[in-house]
Design an enzyme around this catalytic site. Structure first.
Site, PDB file in Angstrom:
ATOM      1  CE1 TYR A   1      -3.579   2.640   0.656  1.00  0.00           C
ATOM      2  CE2 TYR A   1      -2.312   3.285   2.588  1.00  0.00           C
ATOM      3  CZ  TYR A   1      -3.336   3.526   1.697  1.00  0.00           C
ATOM      4  OH  TYR A   1      -4.127   4.644   1.848  1.00  0.00           O
TER       5      TYR A   1
ATOM      6  CG  ASP B   1       5.696   3.650   0.742  1.00  0.00           C
ATOM      7  OD1 ASP B   1       6.024   4.248   1.790  1.00  0.00           O
ATOM      8  OD2 ASP B   1       4.510   3.512   0.377  1.00  0.00           O
TER       9      ASP B   1
ATOM     10  CE  LYS C   1       1.099   4.675   8.409  1.00  0.00           C
ATOM     11  NZ  LYS C   1       1.130   4.220   7.020  1.00  0.00           N
TER      12      LYS C   1
HETATM   13  C1  LIG Z   1       0.446   4.660   5.740  1.00  0.00           C
HETATM   14  C2  LIG Z   1       1.206   4.417   4.499  1.00  0.00           C
HETATM   15  C3  LIG Z   1       1.118   5.293   3.406  1.00  0.00           C
HETATM   16  C4  LIG Z   1       0.161   6.447   3.371  1.00  0.00           C
HETATM   17  O1  LIG Z   1       0.428   7.384   4.349  1.00  0.00           O
HETATM   18  P1  LIG Z   1      -0.769   8.386   4.804  1.00  0.00           P
HETATM   19  O2  LIG Z   1      -0.092   9.292   5.778  1.00  0.00           O
HETATM   20  O3  LIG Z   1      -1.833   7.530   5.375  1.00  0.00           O
HETATM   21  O4  LIG Z   1      -1.218   9.094   3.584  1.00  0.00           O
HETATM   22  C5  LIG Z   1       1.929   5.063   2.324  1.00  0.00           C
HETATM   23  N1  LIG Z   1       2.783   4.021   2.288  1.00  0.00           N
HETATM   24  C6  LIG Z   1       2.881   3.160   3.317  1.00  0.00           C
HETATM   25  C7  LIG Z   1       3.861   2.034   3.243  1.00  0.00           C
HETATM   26  C8  LIG Z   1       2.083   3.308   4.445  1.00  0.00           C
HETATM   27  O5  LIG Z   1       2.155   2.417   5.427  1.00  0.00           O
END
Ligand SMILES: *Cc1c(COP(=O)(O)O)cnc(C)c1O
Length: 411
Positions: free
Chosen positions: A128, A223, A251
């Site tokens: 994701y 990511d 995060k």
């Molecule tokens: C949470 C997450 C996102 C998105 O971040 P948001 O702050 O919710 O927009 C993107 N990539 C990864 C791997 C994530 O865990």
């Protein structure tokens, strides 16, 4: 609000339940509106690595609060957070702050396309990367939880530029790369995946991504919105010793306030406006309150380096659960890295999204509620990871084990 929530996983739909509304939190404990207490294993999906309401972070926010909350202009706080991040994640030669992980990955994709002049992207099923149009294809947790393979509203012409490949599968990747030919702008990956449950990438697989990208003149995007400053100070890239071209963070780096960041090779980053032609901007980007929280959190992480302790703590709890479950003949597998962990009701640890689908839903839900009823707050979906904090001390770990033992007896 649709589903009563501002982000779908909070709705508890995957476990056929109702969202819990919280009103306060301290250390490892969440308190809901009815005064029920829970030992938290979500940690706001990562940022609460030092526990809730950490005094150092609260003090930093309070100090900045007195000086103003937003100027819409540069501050030294942005430079300071950027330098600290760069000191730990040296592949980020230059970086830019944004307000969420989604914004960070979205900006990486635009930059990769603009820089390479190519259009296609490869992502991995179950990874994701936020709710970006181009990346909402086979996108793990939230999407899987609701059984939507893709989201309506994403034009098929755009989705057609995104190729989805099974995680940890070099042969499938090689086939897709051959099919794409020379139009591959980027490969984006969660090097340690946390959105199809917790699944670390295999070293050979991640190394092959670096090689494929080098060979085809494409950018490798890590990511690390979830893994950054969660699995270790330098993120997954330090653990695997692989240098991506671009990295997305989020995060943890906001210390509980809304922050994202993306960065990488200077030659790529300098293509961004105002130096270069690729546009990206943000009214509240680099917000001073958020920067002060992030600085306080990451400086404390650097001083205390709690990652080995965190890994031991989650692994102790999960191994305890595994032994009890196995005695009852219930298959269970688990793994931990730094402050992240995962568990599956399956004999062997899943290697990709398809394996996770096969793990038992039914037992997951029973276990989830048996634990929740006793005040243990795990993520409400088998497609999510677990998170632990430095405030999960000996007494909290023992209490958790005790409650888990009772929960398992009920299964
Ligand atoms: C949470 C997450 C996102 C998105 O971040 P948001 O702050 O919710 O927009 C993107 N990539 C990864 C791997 C994530 O865990």
């Amino acid at each position: 609000m649709p589903g009563g929530v501002n982000s779908p996983v909070r709705a508890f739909k995957n476990v056929n339940g109702k969202p819990i509304f919280f009103k306060s939190a301290k250390g490892p404990i969440l308190v809901d509106e009815d005064e029920n207490q829970y030992i938290d294993f979500i940690g706001s999906w990562g940022p609460m690595i030092l526990g809730h309401s950490n005094p150092i972070i609260l003090e930093a926010i309070k100090a900045q609060l007195e000086l103003g909350t937003s100027y819409g202009a540069p501050t030294s706080l942005e430079n300071k957070l950027a330098s600290i991040i760069k000191s730990q994640v040296p592949s980020m030669e230059k970086l830019r702050m944004v307000n969420s992980g989604t914004e960070a990955t979205m900006s990486c994709i635009r930059l990769a396309r603009g820089f390479t002049g190519k259009n296609k992207i490869i992502k991995f099923s179950g990874c994701y990367h936020g709710h970006v149009d181009s990346l909402l294809v086979k996108a793990g947790s939230g999407v899987s939880t609701f059984g939507l393979p893709d989201s309506p509203g994403v034009p098929k012409e755009l989705a057609a530029l995104t190729y989805s490949c099974p995680y940890n599968n070099i042969e499938a990747l090689s086939d897709i790369i051959n099919e794409i030919g020379d139009d591959l702008a980027a490969i984006i990956v969660e090097p340690i995946a946390g959105n199809m449950g917790f699944i670390p990438g295999e070293p050979q697989f991640l190394n092959s991504l670096r090689e494929f990208c080098d060979k085809h003149g494409s950018l490798l995007i890590f990511d690390e919105v979830m893994s950054g400053f969660r699995v270790g100070l330098g993120g997954a890239q330090a653990i695997y010793k692989i240098q991506p071209d671009l990295t997305a963070l989020g995060k943890v780096i906001g210390g509980g306030l809304p922050v994202g960041a993306f960065g990488g090779k200077q030659s790529v980053m300098d293509q961004l406006a105002p130096l270069g032609p690729i546009y990206q901007a943000g009214t509240l980007s680099g917000n001073p309150l958020a920067m002060s929280a992030g600085i306080a959190l990451i400086e404390t992480l650097i001083q205390t380096n709690p990652f080995d302790e965190l890994e031991k703590a989650s692994s102790e709890i999960m191994t305890y659960a595994k032994n009890l479950l196995n005695e009852k003949g219930i298959p269970f597998s688990t793994s931990s890295i730094g402050g992240m962990f995962g568990f599956f009701f399956a004999e062997d640890l899943p290697k990709n999204f398809e394996d996770v689908v096969k793990s038992s839903d039914k037992i997951f839900k029973k276990f989830f509620y048996a634990a929740l009823d006793r005040g243990i707050y795990f993520a409400p979906s088998k497609y999510e990871a677990g998170f632990i904090s430095s405030t999960h001390d000996r007494s909290i770990l023992d209490l958790t084990k005790n409650k888990i033992e009772k929960a398992i007896k009920e299964l």
